[in-house]
Each structure stands twice: as structure tokens, then as C-alpha cells.
Design an enzyme around this catalytic site. Structure first.
Site, short mmCIF file in Angstrom:
data_model
loop_
_atom_site.label_atom_id
_atom_site.label_comp_id
_atom_site.label_asym_id
_atom_site.label_seq_id
_atom_site.Cartn_x
_atom_site.Cartn_y
_atom_site.Cartn_z
N ASP A 175 0.89 -1.23 0.14
CA ASP A 175 0.17 -0.15 -0.02
C ASP A 175 1.09 1.46 0.15
OD1 ASP A 175 0.86 -0.67 2.49
OD2 ASP A 175 -0.80 0.27 3.43
N HIS A 176 2.29 1.05 -0.26
CA HIS A 176 2.89 2.11 -0.17
C HIS A 176 3.98 2.15 -1.64
CE1 HIS A 176 2.49 3.77 4.01
NE2 HIS A 176 1.90 2.80 3.98
N HIS B 114 8.65 -0.82 12.30
CA HIS B 114 7.53 -1.31 11.76
C HIS B 114 7.95 -2.74 11.33
CE1 HIS B 114 3.55 -0.92 9.79
NE2 HIS B 114 4.10 -1.27 8.62
N HIS C 229 -3.07 7.77 6.71
CA HIS C 229 -3.07 6.32 7.04
C HIS C 229 -4.05 5.68 7.95
CE1 HIS C 229 -1.15 2.27 7.25
NE2 HIS C 229 -0.85 2.72 6.05
#
Lengths: 308, 308
Positions: free
Chosen positions: A48-49, A122, A252
Site C-alpha cells: 500500500d506504499h 514497523h 493512513h
């Protein structure tokens, strides 16, 4: 899905931070062209990035781009893109300049901004990028020029360019003596996914704007647990408050948060207003929640305003 | 950007042919869920036909899909997807069943359709997929049943299922004797990019529907030259006419063709109506030009109608 465009006021070129699937299609609804995109910064390799990157590169080629494109991101990015280009026989009419993250402090990737990366926390290697104005305009000390009897005209222009001047009367003028102290260069941070906002505290202390994920409210974060490694609105707001960042844009959001401005009637489901309320409880600066295609201007005085 | 969904009437599961960037976002505007997608067929690896695949696979996983997903495509596809999954640390909660193109004649990839691939002519290895109903419903020969004195009731049901029956009066009935000749199974072809429509002539001769690119009109094709290896509307229409395909859907139009239904005032620029006019000059069957999110039903009698 995440993609953030950044452009110096009046500049033709622009840069992109992250490039989710569909970014090239969203760009069709803006004035930003893949032809004038100077550089792409990828915070981390979750789909998604970055899954929109191959298509954006291909479309820039179809549009006849010839200028080099700089790409900065975690190391597996280059192998992934080259693998896709090979399998899909994608040849580009412009060169890609790959910049390794560790080289970022030593490379001037942009002419108008200094870029630094800060490692975040992350599930996959992830970074926040800080962009600082490379130069600020010189301002003449008019009072001092008049007091010194330096006549307005070409000499003033030279001094504003930072160049020393020999006056018609023979006097040598040092430009620096007649310039006001420069303003602080603007600085902003665009962070990737991150469950430890404090990692950005040092960078944020000198920043005018922080763009950071706030995937959940505290309540939902407790339910979801720490596995996804995202931040709550409160976590980010507290850090921004402590670091003294005057402007904060949250982004986000988990899709569970409905946009109540568009759909007021959805029972007890959590809304984006819950995210906003939680952030405001911990942060007194200028706060905004990112929306698709929304734009903001960071003025020279460090104030943030929404673009129409 | 290309993606075509195919579903047997009333079925929950469906299949996808090609998966351009943004396909998963378009699916949100349909009733088709990535959770019930049984198989994906990729015609070729150009980005406008497959760059949406990683995101769709990821989203199906996020939605909790556990059923296996079958993927069929040219050989480099598997390596490309596995490379992307590794770099982006994408793990899926369901297995992918990769089917090599050469194994397609020997594998039943779908329970309700038989699938074959035909090699086409393009700048990269490219295929057309034909889908044929695996079974057609049995139809009772009611007149013969009555004439034979076989009472309506459970026995008729058994016979329609193709099962022989022992009647209460002791007679043995062979099901096949009381069934009408089955109708021809429906067959359709969804082709990838291709500059030699005749390669599909044999497959098309028994097809009810052909979906084929018509990137240009003849006039533009002459200007562009043969390099891109695409077809004109006339080339495809002529082949479909000669093969006797009763229904033809053209797709994959060059963006230079404007949709005059939406924008009637654009001077002398070519329009989709030019594509349509050229095709109709060579084809007398049912013709349609594909539009985003348009749907069609191919009835049992082989007729095509647009869905509302």
C-alpha cells in the site's frame, strides 16, 4: 493507500513520497505530471506504499519523459522494480538514478531541498523522510543601506544576490554587512508506518510540519494489539506536542474509520472525528487529517493552510 | 487498462482475465469480491494487463481469503509475483496454484468451464483464452416420456440427472433414451493484445463471443506503423465476420479516441464512434465497444445483451 506529493512554491518539478497502487490515476486529477516528477522516495515496501511505482514509471515513459528519475528507498526496492521491468519487458526512455538510503546524507538528490531519512519501527524496514529548504532568500537591510549612503539601483540587486560590490565612488561594500539575518529554512517530515513516534522526536524538534500515520484510536489499538506496528492518534499527537512541531497532518487511517462528513448515519461505527478528537486532546498546534487529493501550503512563516 | 471478469450465471465464484493497476479499486464498485475469485488468467505481462495483480492478491488476503487462488499466465509471471511478494514481505493466508500455460489442456482449472490458450502475435508472449461451458443442462424429452407411459415424478428427476431408473412396474429405463439432444455449450474468447487476429480464426469458428482489442482505426494504424503490434477495428471485424462469430466486443482503445457520448465538442479528434463505424463496415453480428464497468450476458441461445 499512500502517496504524498511535495513541491516548492512555483516550481515545475515535484517529488513523491510513496506510490501506492493507483497513484498514477489519481495524478490525472491534479496538475502534477509524471514528466516533471524529479524524485520518488519510498518509506517502506509494503504494497500500500509502493505497488503503484512500476505503473507510474511506465506511464512517465509513455509520456515521453527523458529526464533522469531519482528513486530512494529501502534496498530490496531496486531489485523488485528491476525484476518487474525485466518480466514485463519495460524499457524506459529515461534513466533511473537509484540512491541508496545510506548515501542520502552525502548526495544532493534535490536542488531545492536537503533530504534525510530516519529509521522507524514497523514490521518491515521503514523510514521517515525530512525535507529542508536548501536555500532561503536573502533580505536587504534597507535601513542600513540608506544609512550607509548606498544608492538604490543595481548595487542593491548585487548585494541581494550575496555579491560584494565596488561603488562608483570607489567604496568596496561587503554584501553580508547589508543583509538581514536569514529566516529559518522550512522543514517538514513525511513518515512511513511506525509504532514508535519518539524515533522522530529529534528530527521533529526543528520541523515546521510532521505528516505521520495515525492508523487507530487508542481504544482500537488496544483491541488490535501491537502486531501491525502502527500508531494511535494519541501517540503521535503527544510526540508532536512534546517536540513542539507547530503543524501536524495525520494520515493512513484504518478503513474502519468512516468519514462522517460524507456519511453521518452509520450507527456506532468509529469515525475519523474520533481520530481527530483524540489527537486534539494531546496536541495544541495546527492539526489536519489527510484526505485524498487534499493540498496544504506551508508558508515562509511556518504556518500551514489548506489549499482550495 | 485491462481487466475482464467472467462469471457463470448465478455462480458465486468468478474468474478474472488480466489485472491492470487499479483493478482491485474498480472491483469495489461491483458485486465481485476478491474472496470469491477462483482464478486469474493473464494474457501477457505488459504493465497495463498485470500490474494490479500483487495488490489484488494482497487485498484478498486482507479480506481473510483462505481458498486457493489459481493463476495462469506466461512463465515469467510467477517469478515476477514471487519477487514482489518477497521484497514486500507479502504472505498470503491462502495458497496460490500456479498453472503453466502448456499444462492448461491437461488441467481442469475451473469446475464450470474448460479453458484453452491460443498463442497470439504481440511484442511479448501473449495469449487468448477461450472458455467453454463444461456441462450443459439435460433437457427431458417430455413427449417421449408421456408416450412411453413413464409417470412424472421422482423418475423424471432421476432421468434429468442422467441416471437410469427402475420403474415400480419393473421396467428398466435408460436415461439417454428420454433426453433431448443437448444444446451446444457456450464458448467465448478473451484475447490479449494481438496484431494477427487470424491466429484466433479456428478457435473463433466455434465461439459465441470474441472479446478482442481494437487499439486503432485503420487510418491511425497506418500512421503509427506496425511497431506496437496492435490490431485495427477493421482487422478484427473482418476476422470475426469470416469466422462467423455472432458477437464481438472490442476493447483496449488508444486514449486518442475520445468518447463522444461524454464529450461531443472536441473538434476533429478521433472518437470511439470512428472505431465502431469501421468495425460495422466489416461485421454484421452483434457489436459492442467495451466501457469501464460495463457488463454483458451471453444467453443460452448464444445472444448477447448489455446488462443494466
Amino acid at each position: 493507500m499512500t502517496a504524498t506529493a511535495l513541491r516548492s512554491e512555483g516550481a515545475k518539478h515535484w517529488v513523491l513520497v510513496d506510490c501506492a497502487e493507483g497513484t498514477q490515476h489519481r495524478l490525472l486529477r491534479t496538475r502534477l505530471s509524471p514528466v516533471s516528477l524529479r524524485a520518488i522516495f519510498i518509506t517502506h515496501l509494503h504494497g500500500d506504499h509502493c505497488y503503484g511505482l512500476p505503473g507510474l514509471l511506465a506511464s512517465a515513459g509513455m509520456l515521453g519523459r527523458t529526464e533522469p528519475m531519482t528513486i530512494v528507498g529501502p534496498p530490496p526496492l531496486r531489485g523488485m522494480i528491476e525484476c518487474i521491468m525485466q518480466a514485463s519487458q519495460l524499457t524506459l526512455p529515461y534513466p533511473i538514478v537509484w540512491v541508496a538510503l545510506e548515501d542520502l546524507p552525502h548526495v544532493e538528490v534535490l536542488p531545492d531541498m536537503r533530504v534525510r531519512a530516519t529509521a522507524l519501527s514497523h514490521r518491515i524496514a521503514c523510514y521517515g523522510y525530512s525535507f529542508t529548504e536548501a536555500t532561503v532568500e536573502r533580505r536587504l537591510d534597507i535601513g542600513k543601506l540608506r544609512a550607509g549612503g548606498i544608492p538604490s539601483g543595481p548595487a542593491w540587486g548585487e548585494i541581494q544576490q550575496g555579491r560584494d560590490v565596488l561603488l562608483p565612488d570607489g567604496r568596496a561594500v561587503t554584501a553580508g554587512d547589508y543583509l538581514l539575518a536569514p529566516r529559518r529554512p522550512r522543514k517538514l517530515i513525511i513518515a512511513g508506518d511506525n509504532d514508535r513516534p519518539a524515533l522522530l522526536a529529534q528530527e521533529a524538534a526543528s520541523a515546521d510540519l510532521l505528516v505521520h500515520e495515525a492508523t487507530y484510536t487508542e481504544e482500537v489499538l488496544r483491541k488490535v494489539g501491537p502486531g501491525p506496528q502502527h500508531s494511535s492518534a494519541a501517540m503521535v499527537a503527544r510526540m508532536a506536542q512534546e517536540a513542539g512541531v507547530p503543524n501536524l497532518i495525520l494520515t493512513h487511517f484504518s478503513p474502519r474509520y468512516q468519514d462522517r462528513a460524507e456519511d453521518k448515519d452509520h450507527g456506532g461505527a468509529p469515525g475519523l472525528d474520533d481520530i481527530e478528537r483524540e489527537a486534539r486532546a494531546h496536541y495544541t498546534g495546527t492539526l489536519a487529517l489527510a484526505r485524498d487529493l487534499a493540498g496544504y501550503a506551508l508558508a515562509r512563516d511556518g504556518s500551514l493552510r489548506a489549499l482550495p
